[in-house]
Design a protein around this motif. Structure first.
Motif, PDB file in Angstrom:
ATOM      1  N   ILE A  65       0.859  -1.188   0.000  1.00  0.00           N
ATOM      2  CA  ILE A  65       0.000   0.000   0.000  1.00  0.00           C
ATOM      3  C   ILE A  65       0.895   1.238   0.000  1.00  0.00           C
ATOM      4  O   ILE A  65       1.767   1.389   0.853  1.00  0.00           O
ATOM      5  CB  ILE A  65      -0.918   0.006   1.237  1.00  0.00           C
ATOM      6  N   GLY A  66       0.678   2.115  -0.953  1.00  0.00           N
ATOM      7  CA  GLY A  66       1.441   3.351  -1.028  1.00  0.00           C
ATOM      8  C   GLY A  66       2.889   3.156  -1.397  1.00  0.00           C
ATOM      9  O   GLY A  66       3.785   3.496  -0.626  1.00  0.00           O
ATOM     10  N   PRO A  67       3.188   2.630  -2.592  1.00  0.00           N
ATOM     11  CA  PRO A  67       4.572   2.338  -2.977  1.00  0.00           C
ATOM     12  C   PRO A  67       5.429   3.569  -3.250  1.00  0.00           C
ATOM     13  O   PRO A  67       6.658   3.461  -3.302  1.00  0.00           O
ATOM     14  CB  PRO A  67       4.408   1.508  -4.258  1.00  0.00           C
ATOM     15  N   GLY A  68       4.820   4.733  -3.440  1.00  0.00           N
ATOM     16  CA  GLY A  68       5.603   5.943  -3.692  1.00  0.00           C
ATOM     17  C   GLY A  68       6.343   5.871  -5.011  1.00  0.00           C
ATOM     18  O   GLY A  68       5.736   5.763  -6.071  1.00  0.00           O
ATOM     19  N   ILE A  69       7.681   5.915  -4.956  1.00  0.00           N
ATOM     20  CA  ILE A  69       8.487   5.800  -6.180  1.00  0.00           C
ATOM     21  C   ILE A  69       8.997   4.375  -6.380  1.00  0.00           C
ATOM     22  O   ILE A  69       9.732   4.113  -7.325  1.00  0.00           O
ATOM     23  CB  ILE A  69       9.664   6.795  -6.174  1.00  0.00           C
ATOM     24  N   GLY A  70       8.652   3.451  -5.463  1.00  0.00           N
ATOM     25  CA  GLY A  70       8.967   2.042  -5.672  1.00  0.00           C
ATOM     26  C   GLY A  70      10.161   1.499  -4.914  1.00  0.00           C
ATOM     27  O   GLY A  70      10.599   0.385  -5.192  1.00  0.00           O
ATOM     28  N   SER A  71      10.669   2.219  -3.923  1.00  0.00           N
ATOM     29  CA  SER A  71      11.872   1.765  -3.210  1.00  0.00           C
ATOM     30  C   SER A  71      11.638   0.455  -2.458  1.00  0.00           C
ATOM     31  O   SER A  71      12.425  -0.492  -2.579  1.00  0.00           O
ATOM     32  CB  SER A  71      12.345   2.845  -2.235  1.00  0.00           C
ATOM     33  N   GLU A 122      -1.423   2.356  -5.362  1.00  0.00           N
ATOM     34  CA  GLU A 122      -1.011   3.750  -5.168  1.00  0.00           C
ATOM     35  C   GLU A 122      -2.182   4.695  -5.443  1.00  0.00           C
ATOM     36  O   GLU A 122      -2.829   4.611  -6.480  1.00  0.00           O
ATOM     37  CB  GLU A 122       0.153   4.092  -6.101  1.00  0.00           C
ATOM     38  N   LEU A 123      -2.421   5.600  -4.500  1.00  0.00           N
ATOM     39  CA  LEU A 123      -3.527   6.550  -4.620  1.00  0.00           C
ATOM     40  C   LEU A 123      -3.177   7.734  -5.527  1.00  0.00           C
ATOM     41  O   LEU A 123      -4.022   8.226  -6.285  1.00  0.00           O
ATOM     42  CB  LEU A 123      -3.910   7.069  -3.228  1.00  0.00           C
ATOM     43  N   ASP A 124      -1.936   8.195  -5.484  1.00  0.00           N
ATOM     44  CA  ASP A 124      -1.511   9.399  -6.210  1.00  0.00           C
ATOM     45  C   ASP A 124      -1.257   9.061  -7.679  1.00  0.00           C
ATOM     46  O   ASP A 124      -0.271   8.412  -8.022  1.00  0.00           O
ATOM     47  CB  ASP A 124      -0.245   9.955  -5.562  1.00  0.00           C
ATOM     48  N   ASP A 125      -2.143   9.528  -8.561  1.00  0.00           N
ATOM     49  CA  ASP A 125      -2.020   9.160  -9.972  1.00  0.00           C
ATOM     50  C   ASP A 125      -0.745   9.715 -10.613  1.00  0.00           C
ATOM     51  O   ASP A 125      -0.282   9.209 -11.638  1.00  0.00           O
ATOM     52  CB  ASP A 125      -3.261   9.585 -10.765  1.00  0.00           C
ATOM     53  N   ARG A 126      -0.141  10.733 -10.018  1.00  0.00           N
ATOM     54  CA  ARG A 126       1.112  11.265 -10.555  1.00  0.00           C
ATOM     55  C   ARG A 126       2.252  10.247 -10.461  1.00  0.00           C
ATOM     56  O   ARG A 126       3.231  10.315 -11.212  1.00  0.00           O
ATOM     57  CB  ARG A 126       1.537  12.525  -9.782  1.00  0.00           C
ATOM     58  N   LEU A 127       2.123   9.306  -9.524  1.00  0.00           N
ATOM     59  CA  LEU A 127       3.200   8.347  -9.286  1.00  0.00           C
ATOM     60  C   LEU A 127       3.086   7.083 -10.140  1.00  0.00           C
ATOM     61  O   LEU A 127       4.026   6.287 -10.181  1.00  0.00           O
ATOM     62  CB  LEU A 127       3.236   7.956  -7.801  1.00  0.00           C
TER      63      LEU A 127
END
Length: 285
Positions: free
Chosen positions: A53-59, A75-80
């Protein structure tokens, strides 16, 4: 390319011109050892399907992908989404899903007997964890990084004073919970104001205490902690969410051997189960 370093994280943020959103609680972990330790706590193998849940940039996703059979990153943020498709392009066992973890059907995504691993935004920690536990998803283990104070509440017992409460009982009713390790605020970009902790929650095959009615049990628990300074007798007899007369509360407390002057924070899960069962019988039978 290892993603979990300060330099790589800054480079990716600059490349995609990403401004992190406080409203989404975006703090990216930039310590490779801690990322790998989280995967170790989750005990990931090639037989595992993991929901992140919430991978961000994938680290963290990258470290999970190295060990798991399949990783589904929500991921909730479609920009990511395009960022993740780029940073994780070499991993064919990763699926990226745009969605809200408070709404998505995890079983539909992952099937049965999967693990959930996440660096959770602080503001939705409790709703997400309790949703995973209360909605009967087929999850076996949950490993999450949360605010240290919340982690301490999750594992607290009646001996721990104010840390012990509804969250403690909710988590421990459904899981065997422990704090795996603490994480300093200095290993995040941007740096949060508080430290974090990684919590391991192994879902129980059977709940810690058997109760007649689970919804009623948690109504009793919530009523007992609603006003912590009140005695268990006053808290239950004056709680609007449960409608119990003082005589009924007095009878139940006497029959289960709980001093009416005690506060709810002094009762363990088994005592709450015994009390709620008797209250349920007296109220509805």
């Amino acid at each position: 390319m290892e993603l979990g370093s300060p330099s790589q994280t800054k480079e990716i943020l600059q490349k995609y011109n990403l401004n992190l959103k406080k409203s989404l609680g975006q703090n990216f972990l930039v310590d490779g050892n801690i990322l790998r330790n989280i995967v170790g706590v989750a005990d990931i193998t090639k037989d595992d399907t993991v929901v992140e849940i919430g991978p961000g940039i994938g680290s963290l996703t990258q470290q999970l992908a190295k060990e798991a059979g399949e990783v589904i990153a929500v991921e909730l943020d479609d920009r990511l989404i395009p960022v993740l498709e780029d940073t994780l392009a070499e991993y064919d066992n990763v699926k990226i899903k745009h969605g809200d973890a408070l709404e998505v059907d995890f079983d539909q995504l992952a099937g049965k007997n999967y693990k959930v691993v996440a660096n959770l935004p602080y503001y939705i920690t409790t709703p997400i964890v309790m949703r995973l536990l209360e909605e009967d998803f087929s999850v076996d283990k949950i490993v999450v990084m949360v605010q240290k104070e919340v982690a301490e509440r999750m594992v607290a017992s009646p001996e721990d004073g104010k840390d012990y409460g509804v969250l403690s009982i909710g988590v421990q009713y459904h899981t065997a919970a422990n704090i795996a390790f603490n994480v300093p605020s200095s290993v995040f970009i941007p740096q949060p104001r508080v430290d974090s902790a990684v919590v391991s929650l192994t879902v129980r095959e059977e709940s810690r205490a058997e109760v007649l009615d689970e919804k009623f049990f948690f109504k009793v628990v919530r009523a007992s902690f609603q006003q912590r300074r009140k005695t268990i007798r006053n808290a239950l007899s004056k709680a609007a969410n449960i409608d119990l007369s003082r005589d009924l509360v007095d009878e139940a407390l006497e029959r289960v051997g709980i001093d009416s002057r005690r506060r709810g924070e002094k009762l363990n899960i088994e005592q709450f189960a015994q009390l709620s069962d008797l209250l349920f019988k007296l109220k509805y039978n």
